[in-house]
Motif scaffolding. Sequence first.
Motif, PDB file in Angstrom:
ATOM      1  N   THR A 277       0.848  -1.198   0.000  1.00 20.73           N
ATOM      2  CA  THR A 277       0.000   0.000   0.000  1.00 20.73           C
ATOM      3  C   THR A 277       0.877   1.239   0.000  1.00 20.73           C
ATOM      4  O   THR A 277       2.024   1.209   0.435  1.00 20.73           O
ATOM      5  N   GLY A 278       0.281   2.335  -0.495  1.00 23.82           N
ATOM      6  CA  GLY A 278       1.030   3.583  -0.612  1.00 23.82           C
ATOM      7  C   GLY A 278       1.457   3.782  -2.053  1.00 23.82           C
ATOM      8  O   GLY A 278       1.472   2.826  -2.844  1.00 23.82           O
ATOM      9  N   PRO A 279       1.800   5.023  -2.415  1.00 24.69           N
ATOM     10  CA  PRO A 279       2.178   5.301  -3.801  1.00 24.69           C
ATOM     11  C   PRO A 279       3.456   4.554  -4.193  1.00 24.69           C
ATOM     12  O   PRO A 279       4.415   4.522  -3.430  1.00 24.69           O
ATOM     13  N   PHE A 291       0.631  -2.540  -9.507  1.00 29.00           N
ATOM     14  CA  PHE A 291       1.633  -1.487  -9.313  1.00 29.00           C
ATOM     15  C   PHE A 291       0.885  -0.185  -9.026  1.00 29.00           C
ATOM     16  O   PHE A 291       0.255   0.361  -9.935  1.00 29.00           O
ATOM     17  N   ASN A 292       0.948   0.285  -7.788  1.00 26.65           N
ATOM     18  CA  ASN A 292       0.296   1.561  -7.476  1.00 26.65           C
ATOM     19  C   ASN A 292       1.010   2.704  -8.190  1.00 26.65           C
ATOM     20  O   ASN A 292       2.239   2.658  -8.380  1.00 26.65           O
ATOM     21  N   ILE A 293       0.252   3.716  -8.517  1.00 24.62           N
ATOM     22  CA  ILE A 293       0.834   4.868  -9.221  1.00 24.62           C
ATOM     23  C   ILE A 293       1.923   5.514  -8.346  1.00 24.62           C
ATOM     24  O   ILE A 293       1.771   5.636  -7.131  1.00 24.62           O
ATOM     25  N   SER A 294       3.024   5.893  -8.996  1.00 27.29           N
ATOM     26  CA  SER A 294       4.146   6.503  -8.256  1.00 27.29           C
ATOM     27  C   SER A 294       4.031   8.025  -8.307  1.00 27.29           C
ATOM     28  O   SER A 294       4.928   8.716  -8.806  1.00 27.29           O
ATOM     29  N   ASN A 295       2.925   8.528  -7.836  1.00 28.03           N
ATOM     30  CA  ASN A 295       2.732   9.982  -7.837  1.00 28.03           C
ATOM     31  C   ASN A 295       1.874  10.304  -6.615  1.00 28.03           C
ATOM     32  O   ASN A 295       0.721   9.868  -6.538  1.00 28.03           O
TER      33      ASN A 295
END
Length: 392
Positions: A277-279, A291-295
């Motif tokens: 969890t988390g960006p 893959f969570n967005i890296s923003n």
Amino acid sequence: MFSRNDLFLNQRFKYNHLAGIYIHIPFCKQACFYCDFHFSVNQSYKGEMVDAILRELEIQKDYLGNEVIKTIYFGGGTPSLLSRHELETIQDQIFKFHQVSDVAEITLEANPDDLPYRKLEELRNSGVNRLSIGIQTFDSNTLKMLNRAHSAAEARECLSLAREVGFKNISIDLIYGIPGRNDNLWIEDLQEAMHYRPEHISTYSLTVEPNTVFGRRLRKNEFPEPDEEHSAGQFEIMTEQLKEAGYDHYEISNFCLPGHHSRHNSSYWQQQNYLGTGPGAHSYDGATRQFNISNNGKYMKALSKGVVPFEREVLNQKDKVNEYLLTTLRTQWGADLNRLREEFNIDLLADKGDYIHGLVNSNLVMITNQCLVLTNNGKLLADKISSDLFID
Ligand code: SF4
């Protein structure tokens, strides 16, 4: 050679699910010149980010089914920037939606400048039982060159204080292969690290990534390309010295005192399920990767509308086998040929027999208890060997 513990561990990986939860805290005090992880140095919205992570934990509460959580890992970024309240709120949310093992490994990555005695006490009282401390080096000049936020004195002090507070499971990160740092300086770092007898040591060979300060300097010829031979030499020094000091070299970049391997990272390497969890965090459920967005901004905005912003990749048989080879060959337990046969219907010895026998004859791999394991020489060529073994 395998010890009885190693064999037990290999069996345990095979038959038990070790679900884990990773929480990415995407903030740092300042940008280290080599780092291309996902983080922001603007901490003004840290509280909103924690709220978004809490929402994601709720939305994703069924991702791991009913699996018992054996490991929780706060990574980053710099999770030691979380206040006690923020850290406990996130843990409460995990405990609310999951059954967490009584003996769960709960790791928090921390930087030495965030670890005065009081903070260490808070961490310990809030349930963290494993600290992963970003020491990198004990040399002041090198810390400055890397743009680390802490001093050598802080690195030393936090290790002593962590013991005083009662942490019995400490991992430290060290960097080698830094241009301009000769072998003697690396040996001094290793000696000093061993003086504190951390249960675990993670090492990192400096690489220059394009989107970093070092990457930009390299393009302007203001920073040298790390030299592979220099790094390989320091890798060998490290493996010898740590082995002599009683550390198991259980994964190419990781060493531990017997029984203190990172259970969280080991579960990644053995394809166990985990929720990230988390960006920028990743999740894996055995069939897909997310893959969570890296923003940070986009992540929080989506969560405010009740949506987890991720891309999903469905893994086919080939992906799973190749990932299995890539990760397990990096570990001292190696790739289990029986598991490849039983789970993936792949007979590696039949398909790649000539190549594997060539590796055995060149002392690059050994076959022990039906597991393909890299030798010390083979570890230097791990990526090449695994990609040669990949199935098409
Ligand atoms: S503290 Fe860690 S995550 Fe943050 S910039 Fe430095 S290396 Fe990267």
